[in-house]
Design a protein around this motif. Structure first.
Motif, PDB file in Angstrom:
ATOM      1  N   SER A  45      61.843  -3.536  28.330  1.00 30.69           N
ATOM      2  CA  SER A  45      60.663  -4.313  28.684  1.00 30.69           C
ATOM      3  C   SER A  45      60.970  -5.092  29.959  1.00 30.69           C
ATOM      4  N   ARG A  46      59.910  -5.429  30.695  1.00 33.45           N
ATOM      5  CA  ARG A  46      60.106  -6.227  31.900  1.00 33.45           C
ATOM      6  C   ARG A  46      58.996  -7.259  32.004  1.00 33.45           C
ATOM      7  N   SER A  47      59.387  -8.523  31.992  1.00 33.55           N
ATOM      8  CA  SER A  47      58.432  -9.615  32.099  1.00 33.55           C
ATOM      9  C   SER A  47      58.091  -9.853  33.560  1.00 33.55           C
ATOM     10  N   ASP A  71      57.793   3.192  35.430  1.00 40.26           N
ATOM     11  CA  ASP A  71      58.536   2.519  36.497  1.00 40.26           C
ATOM     12  C   ASP A  71      57.633   1.832  37.526  1.00 40.26           C
ATOM     13  N   PRO A  72      56.570   2.480  38.016  1.00 39.35           N
ATOM     14  CA  PRO A  72      55.731   1.781  39.005  1.00 39.35           C
ATOM     15  C   PRO A  72      55.037   0.554  38.426  1.00 39.35           C
ATOM     16  N   LEU A  73      54.708   0.595  37.145  1.00 35.36           N
ATOM     17  CA  LEU A  73      54.057  -0.554  36.518  1.00 35.36           C
ATOM     18  C   LEU A  73      55.032  -1.712  36.379  1.00 35.36           C
ATOM     19  N   LYS A  74      56.292  -1.412  36.064  1.00 36.56           N
ATOM     20  CA  LYS A  74      57.304  -2.462  35.955  1.00 36.56           C
ATOM     21  C   LYS A  74      57.584  -3.122  37.302  1.00 36.56           C
ATOM     22  N   ALA A  75      57.355  -2.381  38.385  1.00 37.65           N
ATOM     23  CA  ALA A  75      57.637  -2.915  39.711  1.00 37.65           C
ATOM     24  C   ALA A  75      56.577  -3.901  40.186  1.00 37.65           C
ATOM     25  N   SER A 129      53.458  -7.392  33.114  1.00 36.12           N
ATOM     26  CA  SER A 129      54.552  -7.383  32.142  1.00 36.12           C
ATOM     27  C   SER A 129      54.427  -6.113  31.302  1.00 36.12           C
ATOM     28  N   VAL A 130      55.493  -5.349  31.221  1.00 33.34           N
ATOM     29  CA  VAL A 130      55.513  -4.131  30.414  1.00 33.34           C
ATOM     30  C   VAL A 130      56.361  -4.399  29.182  1.00 33.34           C
TER      31      VAL A 130
END
Length: 484
Positions: free
Chosen positions: A243-245, A266-270, A275-276
């Motif tokens: 997960s990435r906040s 990956d593009p959404l986390k960038a 937040s994914v």
């Protein structure tokens, strides 16, 4: 004359793939023509190649690091797990069988000629081939018939560098233990070693490096500090999905049992405004998510059954009632329909199962696997996207009259009447900056000027500099040997 060297690990997930990617970019920047190669990989996160096959995602990233197009020879044997005991076997980009682990063990030796054929063909157009092992050579119980580590190194006459992971602890035992259990011929093939993922002052491990060198006789090639930008590069192993906040817009992603091609995340986390949240089994889908994204699956019908077993189908219905959005990609798209039929038993016994019923489409599994690098345009905005298709099955139904994208002018994908549930087979569409920004705005999010693809190349450049600063790349190059 082309030379080659092989990077093996003292264990799984020690960072071999990133080390090879960083070395590939570093050597390319030194003016060398570099080709990445992995004899055997096991991953459901595959990439489609320019020659129409599929390879592991890590080798596609390494090809990008080397400034090359990805081709099937870079990963001649790819295993794609379908169950806990069996996997689809891909040889030089094409499926040849689905086998139980024990049956594949007896087949491995038969695949060595194909592996060597790919290796030598790849070597013809390169100054150096960077070979990546799989797992660890210390698994001596797998040595007979091996094509992934020392079996390949012996057959191809390639010297080996061993990488250890200090983050896990016990790295001296990893390295010295590997030296102890290997037979003499394999032990002597290892010429040097590196330590990866060190946090803090690397000089504190000087005595540890000396101890490993004293016990093994291998050349110390450096201690690589932890690389903080690794999250910006596509991960291959499902255990590396994190997960990435970021910002206020939450995207929830159920971690399917056989999740596949999760580079869509990956593009959404960038995106700094996003937040994914990766939702593991046993936890409900969060109620505050703006979007639930159901990713690809290697075993759609089995993963759909597990989705229901987790109670996620109930959570998803509640999410939709609250006005939330849903996207299904590839296998996730198939799950969103009314029914999935597998009349030929491609994923198990022949069956027909109800889908989640959020899109008015049905899917029939078919033997032909579609593998294609694809350009498309979004509907209705017209943003251009590039991605790849890699799937079994044909999906039809009324909701396809509301396409999400067009490919060569023909409609593709499907949407619900209110547009809040969408699906398609195209992986990689979120990597298109304009498309991603438009969709996130539709969800109520804010976007900056994130350039995803440029960010990946920036991270590869940073990785190359990271390795050049900490490893003796010149000495490593001197240990490479000509390809016979």
């Amino acid at each position: 004359m082309t030379k080659a060297i092989m990077i093996q690990g003292a264990g799984s997930n020690v960072g071999k793939s990133l080390v090879v990617a960083g070395l590939a970019r570093a050597l390319m920047r030194r003016g060398l023509s570099v080709a990445p190669f992995k004899p055997q990989n096991m991953s459901n996160n595959a990439a489609v190649t320019v020659d129409g096959g599929e390879i592991g995602r890590a080798q596609a990233l390494q090809a990008r690091a080397a400034g090359r197009d990805a081709v099937v020879d870079m990963n001649p044997v790819l295993l794609k797990p379908e169950t806990d005991t069996g996997a689809q076997v891909i040889v030089q980009g094409r499926r040849v069988a689905t086998l139980k682990a024990r049956d594949y063990g007896s087949m491995k030796a038969q695949l060595l000629p194909s592996v060597l054929d790919s290796f030598h063909r790849l070597a013809q157009g390169a100054d150096i081939v960077l070979v990546e092992g799989a797992g660890s050579p210390a698994e001596v119980n797998l040595r007979r018939g091996d094509i992934a580590n020392m079996g390949f190194a012996e057959a191809a006459g390639v010297p080996v560098i061993l990488v250890g992971d200090i983050e896990r602890g016990g790295v001296i035992a990893q390295m010295v233990g590997t030296h102890a259990v290997l037979p003499d011929a394999d032990r002597n093939r290892i010429k040097g070693f590196m330590i990866n993922k060190f946090r803090g002052d690397v000089t504190l491990f000087d005595e540890g490096v000396a101890a490993i060198a004293d016990h093994t006789g291998w050349a110390p090639l450096g201690v690589l500090p932890w690389f903080p930008e690794a999250w910006r590069l596509p991960a291959e192993d499902v255990m590396d999905i994190q997960s990435r906040s970021g910002g206020a817009l939450k995207i929830a992603v159920p971690r399917l049992n056989r999740i596949a091609n999760f580079d869509d995340l990956d593009p959404l986390k960038a995106e700094p405004g996003v937040s994914v949240e990766i939702v593991p089994p046993g936890r409900p889908l969060p109620g505050d998510a703006a979007l639930v994204l159901i990713p690809g699956s290697k075993s759609t019908i089995a993963d759909l059954a597990d989705f229901r077993a987790q109670g996620w189908d109930i959570d998803l219905q509640a999410h939709v009632r609250r006005g939330g959005h849903v996207v299904g990609l590839c296998g996730g798209y198939q799950m969103l329909g009314r029914e999935i039929a597998d009349p030929e038993g491609l994923e198990g016994p022949p069956t027909r199962v109800p889908g989640l019923g959020l899109l008015d489409v049905t899917t029939v599994m078919q033997p032909h696997k579609r593998l294609s690098l694809t350009r498309a345009r979004a509907v209705p905005g017209g943003e251009q996207v590039e991605g790849y298709e890699i799937h079994l099955g044909q999906t039809e139904g009324p909701d396809r009259d509301r396409p999400w994208i067009t490919i060569d002018g023909r409609p593709d994908g499907a949407q619900s009447a209110d547009g809040r549930v969408r699906g398609c087979y195209l992986h990689g569409l979120f990597a298109a900056d304009a498309f991603r920004a438009a969709y996130l705005r539709e969800l109520g999010g804010t976007t900056g000027d994130t350039r995803f693809e440029a960010g990946v190349d920036d991270a590869l450049d940073a990785l190359a500099a990271h390795i050049e600063a900490s490893a003796d790349v010149g000495r490593l190059l001197s240990l490479a040997e000509p390809v016979a």
